[in-house]
Design a protein around this motif. Structure first.
Motif, short mmCIF file in Angstrom:
data_model
loop_
_atom_site.label_atom_id
_atom_site.label_comp_id
_atom_site.label_asym_id
_atom_site.label_seq_id
_atom_site.Cartn_x
_atom_site.Cartn_y
_atom_site.Cartn_z
N GLU A 283 0.86 -1.19 0.00
CA GLU A 283 0.00 0.00 0.00
C GLU A 283 0.89 1.23 0.00
N LEU A 284 0.64 2.15 -0.94
CA LEU A 284 1.46 3.35 -1.07
C LEU A 284 0.56 4.59 -1.02
N ASP A 285 0.92 5.52 -0.14
CA ASP A 285 0.13 6.75 0.05
C ASP A 285 1.10 7.92 0.21
N PHE A 286 1.09 8.82 -0.76
CA PHE A 286 1.98 9.98 -0.72
C PHE A 286 1.19 11.28 -0.60
N GLY A 287 0.05 11.21 0.07
CA GLY A 287 -0.81 12.37 0.23
C GLY A 287 -0.20 13.49 1.05
N SER A 288 0.94 13.25 1.71
CA SER A 288 1.60 14.29 2.51
C SER A 288 2.41 15.25 1.65
N GLU A 289 2.63 14.92 0.38
CA GLU A 289 3.43 15.79 -0.47
C GLU A 289 2.81 17.19 -0.55
N PRO A 290 3.58 18.25 -0.24
CA PRO A 290 3.01 19.60 -0.21
C PRO A 290 2.74 20.19 -1.59
N GLU A 291 3.49 19.76 -2.61
CA GLU A 291 3.32 20.32 -3.95
C GLU A 291 3.77 19.31 -4.99
N PHE A 292 3.36 19.56 -6.21
CA PHE A 292 3.71 18.66 -7.31
C PHE A 292 5.19 18.78 -7.63
N ASP A 293 5.82 17.64 -7.82
CA ASP A 293 7.23 17.62 -8.17
C ASP A 293 7.48 16.45 -9.12
N MET A 294 8.48 16.60 -9.96
CA MET A 294 8.77 15.57 -10.96
C MET A 294 9.58 14.44 -10.32
N LEU A 295 8.91 13.63 -9.52
CA LEU A 295 9.56 12.55 -8.79
C LEU A 295 9.16 11.18 -9.32
N GLY A 296 8.75 11.15 -10.57
CA GLY A 296 8.26 9.91 -11.16
C GLY A 296 9.27 8.79 -11.14
N ASP A 297 10.56 9.10 -11.35
CA ASP A 297 11.58 8.05 -11.38
C ASP A 297 11.68 7.35 -10.03
N LEU A 298 11.58 8.11 -8.92
CA LEU A 298 11.65 7.50 -7.59
C LEU A 298 10.48 6.55 -7.35
N LEU A 299 9.27 6.96 -7.77
CA LEU A 299 8.11 6.11 -7.57
C LEU A 299 8.16 4.89 -8.49
N CYS A 300 8.65 5.09 -9.69
CA CYS A 300 8.75 3.97 -10.62
C CYS A 300 9.75 2.93 -10.12
N GLU A 301 10.86 3.39 -9.57
CA GLU A 301 11.86 2.48 -9.01
C GLU A 301 11.28 1.70 -7.83
N LEU A 302 10.51 2.39 -6.97
CA LEU A 302 9.88 1.72 -5.85
C LEU A 302 8.90 0.66 -6.34
N LEU A 303 8.12 1.02 -7.34
CA LEU A 303 7.13 0.11 -7.89
C LEU A 303 7.80 -1.16 -8.42
N GLU A 304 8.91 -0.99 -9.11
CA GLU A 304 9.61 -2.14 -9.67
C GLU A 304 10.24 -3.01 -8.58
N GLN A 305 10.61 -2.40 -7.46
CA GLN A 305 11.14 -3.19 -6.35
C GLN A 305 10.04 -3.99 -5.64
N LEU A 306 8.80 -3.56 -5.83
CA LEU A 306 7.65 -4.26 -5.26
C LEU A 306 6.95 -5.11 -6.32
N PHE A 307 7.69 -5.53 -7.32
CA PHE A 307 7.10 -6.18 -8.48
C PHE A 307 6.32 -7.44 -8.14
N SER A 308 6.67 -8.13 -7.05
CA SER A 308 6.03 -9.41 -6.74
C SER A 308 4.70 -9.27 -6.03
N ALA A 309 4.33 -8.06 -5.60
CA ALA A 309 3.10 -7.84 -4.83
C ALA A 309 1.88 -8.25 -5.66
N LYS A 310 1.09 -9.16 -5.11
CA LYS A 310 -0.13 -9.60 -5.80
C LYS A 310 -1.24 -8.56 -5.65
N VAL A 311 -1.23 -7.85 -4.52
CA VAL A 311 -2.23 -6.79 -4.27
C VAL A 311 -1.49 -5.47 -4.12
#
Length: 476
Positions: free
Chosen positions: A280-308
Motif C-alpha cells: 500500500e502506497l500513500d503519498f498524500g503528505s506531499e506539499p506540492e507537485f514535483d517531478m519525482l516519477g523516477d523514484l516512484l517507478c523504481e519503488l514500484l519495480e522493487q515491489l514487483f512481486s506484490a499480488k495486491v
C-alpha cells in the motif's frame, strides 16, 4: 473460577431456546474472552447468568473514548475523563483472574493522572500479560507535531521480558533498557527514534514478525536486514519525519509479505523482495507537485512481486512524470489493483501507466473519493483528457487476457467515471463481474439520491459490453 467445565441442571425449555444456558460459567469465560472488549461488556444484558461473565475476560481494553467525546468542551471532556478513570480503577479492583492475555489502555492528557495510570500498567504486568497496548496520544495533535511531555513507563515494564505483542504511543521509551527478546508484534507511535535507537530496538527483537512505526520522528534513515530480523513479514511506516532531508528506507530480506508506506516521496532500496504479497502506497503528505516519477517507478519495480497493490491520487499524478511515462521497465505481477482516486484529469495518465504495467491483472478496484489534486500539475506530455478513454485507445494486455472483476466504490456517474467504465466494458473481453457500489452523496447537479442513482444506472447499462459472461450488480 471453576476450571472443570460441567453442564449444570437447568430448565429444559430454557435450554432449547438458549443452548448457552447449559454451559458452565468456566466455558462462558473462555467464550467471552474471544470477543472485543465492548462486545464482551454487552453480553451482560443477555441474562442473569451473563451479567458478570464479562468481568473475567482475558482481553481487557480500557479506552477513554468509551466515555469521552472529543468534540465537547474542555470542561466536559475533563469530567468524562475522570469518570473513565474511576471506572478503570473499579474494574482493576474487582478483577479476580490470575492472568491477562491482552491489556490495552488509552488516555489522552495523562499528565494529571500519572500515578494511577502507572498502577494500571503494573496490574497488567503482574498478571503476566502477553499483549500490551498503551496509547497516550491526543486526537488534537496534527500530522507533523512532535509533542513533548510523554508518559514515563514504570521500571517494572522493562523487566517484563515475556511480552509477545507491544504497542506504545506517546511514551518515553528507554531504548537502552529495551530487551524484549520474545516480541513478535511491535508498534510505536508519536515516539522520538533516531538511527541509533532504532538499530538497538531491531537488534533486541530477533523474533519480530510485524513492525509498525507511525508519526515517529528524528530518524535519519531506516535500515532493516534479514540478518537482524529474519522473521519480519509485515512492515508499516506511516507519516514519520526523517531528519535532515528526504526519507531514506533500506530493506534487505526475503521474508517481507506486507509493506505499507504513507508519507513523503523518498529514497527506497528494497533488495530481494520476491515474497511480498501486498503493498500500500500513500503519498498524500506531499506539499506540492514535483517531478519525482523516477523514484516512484523504481519503488514500484522493487515491489514487483506484490499480488495486491494499492496506490493513492498523488502516486497516480506523479508516477508517469519520469523517464518512462508509459509503463514500468519490467511488468508487475499484480493480480489485484486498488486505485484510491476521483478519476480527475490529473490522474488519468497514472491510471493508464498502471494498467499497462500490470499485464496479469485480474481484479480492479476503483475506490472513488476526495483526492489530493495538485493545481500546479504538469503532464509528462500533451494529451486531451476527453480523448483518454475514447480516441486515444490503448489495448492494455490485462483487459484482453486476464481481467475478470471490476469493483467501483462510491460511484456517482460523473463523466470521467462513465468514460473510464465504458472503456473497461468495451475492451474487457474476459470480464465476469462488475460490482458498482453507489455513492450516498447527492450528485454533481444536486439531485436527490434516488434520482441520481437511477440516472447513474441508465448511463452504465447501455454500454457496449464485449464479454458474454459479464454480470453487473448495483449495490448500496
Amino acid at each position: 473460577m471453576d476450571v472443570n467445565p460441567k453442564i449444570s441442571k437447568r430448565d429444559p425449555k430454557i435450554s432449547e431456546r438458549d443452548p448457552f444456558s447449559t454451559l458452565a460459567d468456566s466455558l462462558l469465560y473462555i467464550i467471552v474472552s474471544f470477543l472485543p472488549f465492548k462486545e464482551a461488556v454487552r453480553t451482560s444484558i443477555l441474562s442473569k447468568q451473563w451479567r458478570y461473565i464479562w468481568r473475567s475476560t482475558a482481553n481487557i481494553e480500557l479506552d477513554e473514548s468509551f466515555f469521552v467525546n472529543h468534540e465537547e468542551s474542555d470542561q466536559i471532556r475533563e469530567e468524562r475523563r475522570r469518570d473513565f478513570l474511576e471506572f478503570a480503577k473499579e474494574w482493576i479492583r474487582s478483577y479476580q483472574e490470575p492472568t491477562v492475555k491482552n491489556f490495552a489502555f488509552s488516555c489522552s492528557k495523562p499528565g494529571k493522572f500519572l500515578t494511577v495510570i502507572q498502577e494500571f500498567i503494573k496490574f497488567a504486568l503482574k498478571r503476566n500479560t502477553k499483549g500490551l497496548a498503551l496509547d497516550f496520544s491526543d486526537p488534537e495533535w496534527k500530522e507533523n507535531d512532535t509533542p513533548s511531555g510523554a508518559l514515563n513507563l514504570p521500571s517494572e515494564f522493562y523487566k517484563h521480558v515475556s511480552l509477545e505483542s507491544l504497542k506504545l504511543v506517546a511514551c518515553n521509551l528507554d531504548v537502552s533498557a529495551f530487551n524484549f527478546r520474545n516480541i513478535k508484534d511491535l508498534s510505536l507511535g508519536w515516539i522520538e527514534l533516531n538511527e541509533s535507537s532504532m538499530k538497538t530496538l531491531l537488534n533486541n527483537c530477533p523474533l519480530l514478525e510485524s513492525l509498525c512505526l507511525k508519526n515517529c520522528w528524528n530518524m535519519f534513515q531506516l535500515i532493516i536486514t534479514d540478518t537482524i530480523n529474519p522473521r519480519l513479514k509485515k512492515f508499516v511506516l506511516e507519516k514519520c519525519i526523517f531528519f535532515g532531508g528526504p526519507n531514506w528506507v533500506y530493506i534487505d530480506g526475503p521474508s517481507l509479505r506486507f509493506f505499507k508506506y504513507s508519507g513523503l516521496v523518498g529514497y527506497f532500496k528494497m533488495e530481494n523482495q520476491r515474497c511480498i504479497e501486498e503493498a500500500e502506497l500513500d503519498f498524500g503528505s506531499e506539499p506540492e507537485f514535483d517531478m519525482l516519477g523516477d523514484l516512484l517507478c523504481e519503488l514500484l519495480e522493487q515491489l514487483f512481486s506484490a499480488k495486491v497493490l494499492t496506490v493513492d491520487s498523488v502516486f497516480l499524478q506523479v508516477v508517469p512524470c519520469g523517464t518512462e511515462p508509459l509503463r514500468t521497465s519490467n511488468p508487475l505481477n499484480t493480480k489485484h489493483l486498488i486505485l484510491k482516486t476521483s478519476i480527475h484529469n490529473n490522474e488519468l495518465l497514472g491510471i493508464k501507466f498502471l494498467l499497462e504495467s500490470c499485464p496479469f491483472l485480474e481484479t480492479l478496484t476503483i475506490d472513488l473519493g476526495p483526492s489530493r489534486i495538485f493545481p500546479d500539475y504538469v503532464p509528462p506530455f500533451q494529451f486531451t483528457p476527453a480523448y483518454c478513454w475514447t480516441r486515444d485507445l490503448v489495448l492494455h494486455k490485462c483487459l484482453m487476457r486476464s481481467m475478470k472483476v471490476i469493483e467501483v466504490k462510491g460511484f456517482k456517474g460523473t463523466m470521467n467515471e462513465l468514460l473510464f467504465l465504458k472503456y473497461l466494458l468495451v475492451l474487457g473481453l474476459l470480464l465476469e463481474e462488475l460490482k458498482i457500489y453507489l455513492s450516498n452523496d447527492v450528485d454533481e447537479d444536486g439531485n436527490n439520491i434516488e434520482t441520481y442513482r437511477k440516472r447513474a444506472m441508465e448511463r452504465v447499462l447501455p454500454s457496449i459490453i464485449s464479454s458474454k459472461k459479464l454480470q453487473i450488480n448495483f449495490m448500496n
